[in-house]
Design a protein around this motif. Structure first.
Motif, short mmCIF file in Angstrom:
data_model
loop_
_atom_site.label_atom_id
_atom_site.label_comp_id
_atom_site.label_asym_id
_atom_site.label_seq_id
_atom_site.Cartn_x
_atom_site.Cartn_y
_atom_site.Cartn_z
N ALA A 339 0.82 -1.20 0.00
CA ALA A 339 0.00 0.00 0.00
C ALA A 339 0.86 1.26 0.00
O ALA A 339 0.54 2.25 -0.69
N GLU A 343 0.59 4.26 -2.70
CA GLU A 343 0.23 5.60 -2.25
C GLU A 343 1.30 6.62 -2.59
O GLU A 343 0.99 7.75 -3.00
N ARG A 357 -6.13 -0.06 -3.37
CA ARG A 357 -6.61 0.05 -2.00
C ARG A 357 -6.64 -1.31 -1.32
O ARG A 357 -6.73 -2.35 -1.98
N TYR A 367 -5.57 -7.06 -0.58
CA TYR A 367 -5.29 -5.83 -1.30
C TYR A 367 -5.78 -5.99 -2.74
O TYR A 367 -5.57 -7.06 -3.35
#
Length: 516
Positions: A339, A343, A357, A367
């Motif tokens: 993640a 991000e 996400r 995920y």
């Protein structure tokens, strides 16, 4: 969610095969739910030393057995793995969280390895006669001997397959094994040991030790006569350094940032179909899987749109059936690392075409399968191994550009090339700095061919598994040279100048008549 068929008491019995302190345990959790299913004894350095002593005591008798007697154990193991496929698949799913279809495919690697070396081992291990230094009056015989006890340090992503794909040829060659699985994934390796014992392997020859890598790993390397390690680049460097200081050989399969090149003439639907597995099989937690896809600009929009739609439609979830296309990430920590890369890339300008996400509604470590576009060099996901369900798409204009981009990595494990013109696609593949290159396949084809070696370039490791060297690396060779009568050196009373002339003439004639 469907449930596994393995009883809870059997899981506890499996952890009893580990050499360790039953009062010092860590929990083993079912990845889908986070529920603790077993308590795993932890091995101290003293436990590891004791495991090596037991394996070494059993190995001396095992090595003296005729090769055919050793191989008979693996004939039976092949049958037992197939008969117990449901239990093995359950165990792999419990400890890794992978989709059932991937867990089944993992266990299939072991019958393939066994079958290959059952055919090859008798020839590879028999003495080989070579010409001697002096034609007619000398000979040389190469004898293969086991190294002793091999330390196998296996990863969490393929605990059953990688734990035993190296141990099996090492055992066939006459070695003992001390196997260290990851603390998160001891169940399927322990069941593998149970099957080996049922197949007739001598007690003590294979030992299981478990514990945190910094504690148990160095103890395994200190005791081993050869080290087989599969894992991260950073840990691999430490393994190689410690083994090298002991003058003990090691074989390392490390990380990858594997590229796929889709040429202008590629069959785009076929490439998309294969890329789904090539990227998202095992939830992207596969050293050979694709993390970068380079697509010729003429077919880039078609590939991107079809691929993104197919990825968005993947069925993700837990379950001990074959309904899910993709399972969970191994742990909350790994999920967080995946993640964080996504991000960071998105905040720096990358576009998330689908996914991007976590999926806590499915379980603690799910995920979404993720496709990125617009990834640039300052983003972590550009060059660092993600090891999760994430891929980046890039257009290219020329073949030279695609090759340059694909090779622009410190890794060199696997690569894929797609094109209808097979000679042209193979020519592109030959330019890629990778140990495996698959033409019109994404990840599995080259590794599945057990006749050929499997290894990596650059920071992806050193040494190979599979092929003849996948067994021979677990042996050392002795050259027994025999001289039938004394012809080396000057004859008694012969001046050395005369001997020199005779030697030069002999060397010239041997070359002229291609004898040596």
């Amino acid at each position: 969610m469907s449930t596994p068929t393995v009883p809870a008491h059997d899981l506890a019995a499996l952890t009893g095969l580990v050499t360790g302190d039953p009062s010092d345990t860590v929990p083993v959790a079912e990845v889908f739910t986070g529920t603790v299913v077993a308590d795993l004894p932890q091995s101290s350095p003293a436990d590891v030393a004791a495991a090596f002593a037991r394996a070494r005591a059993a190995q001396s008798d095992w090595a003296r057995l005729p090769v055919r007697r050793r191989l008979a154990v693996f004939e039976r193991l092949h049958r037992l793995v197939l008969e117990n496929h449901r239990t093995i698949t359950d165990l792999i799913q419990i400890e890794t969280g992978k989709a059932r279809r991937m867990a089944f495919e993992e266990l299939c690697d072991i019958p393939m390895v066994v079958s290959h070396y059952l055919k090859r081992a008798p020839r590879l291990l028999r003495p080989v006669r070579h010409p001697g230094a002096i034609p007619l009056v000398s000979s040389s015989t190469e004898i293969r001997k086991p190294r002793g006890v091999v330390g196998v340090i296996a990863p969490w992503n393929f605990p059953f397959a990688i734990g035993y794909c190296d141990a099996i040829p090492a055992l066939m060659a006459g070695n003992g094994i001390v196997l260290k699985p990851d603390n998160r994934t001891p169940l399927s390796p322990a069941f593998g040991l149970r099957l080996l014992l049922e197949a007739g392997l001598p007690e003590g020859l294979v030992q299981l030790v478990c514990g945190e890598g910094p504690v148990v790993g160095p103890a395994v390397i200190d005791g081993a006569d050869f080290v087989m390690f599969t894992g991260s680049e950073a840990t691999g460097r430490l393994v190689a350094k410690q083994a090298g200081e002991r003058l003990v050989e090691s074989c390392l399969e490390l990380g990858g940032k594997n590229p796929m090149i889709v040429l202008a003439d590629a069959d785009v639907p076929a490439a998309v179909h294969s890329a789904i597995d090539g990227v998202f099989a095992n939830t992207g937690q596969l050293c050979l899987h694709i993390e970068r896809i380079y697509v010729h600009e003429s077919v880039y929009p078609a590939f991107r749109d079809e691929f993104t739609a197919r990825v968005a439609a993947l069925r993700v979830g837990p379950g001990y059936d074959f309904d899910a296309d993709m399972g969970a990430v191994i742990s909350p920590d790994q999920c967080a690392r995946v993640a964080a890369q996504v991000e960071q890339a998105e905040s720096a300008g990358a576009r998330v075409l689908t996914g991007g996400r976590a999926l806590p509604e499915l379980g603690p470590t799910f995920y979404a399968p993720t496709v990125l576009e617009g990834v640039t060099a300052e983003m972590d996901v550009f060059g660092a191994e993600t090891f999760g369900p994430v891929v980046a798409l890039y257009p290219f204009a020329t073949v030279d550009e695609a090759v340059e981009l694909a090779n622009d990595t410190r890794y060199g494990l696997s690569a894929s090339v797609w094109g209808r013109d097979l000679p042209a696609a193979r020519a592109v593949g030959a330019r890629l700095a990778a140990g495996h290159v698959n033409v019109n396949d994404c990840a599995a084809l080259a590794y599945a061919g057990k006749n050929a070696p499997s290894g990596g370039f650059k920071a992806s490791g050193m040494g190979v598994r599979n092929g003849d060297q996948g067994l021979l690396k677990f042996t050392e060779s002795t050259n027994v040279a025999t001289l039938k009568r004394q012809v080396l050196g000057p004859r008694p009373g012969q001046p050395y100048d005369a001997y020199l002339d005779r030697t030069l003439t002999t060397l010239s004639l041997l070359r002229r008549f291609r004898i040596r």
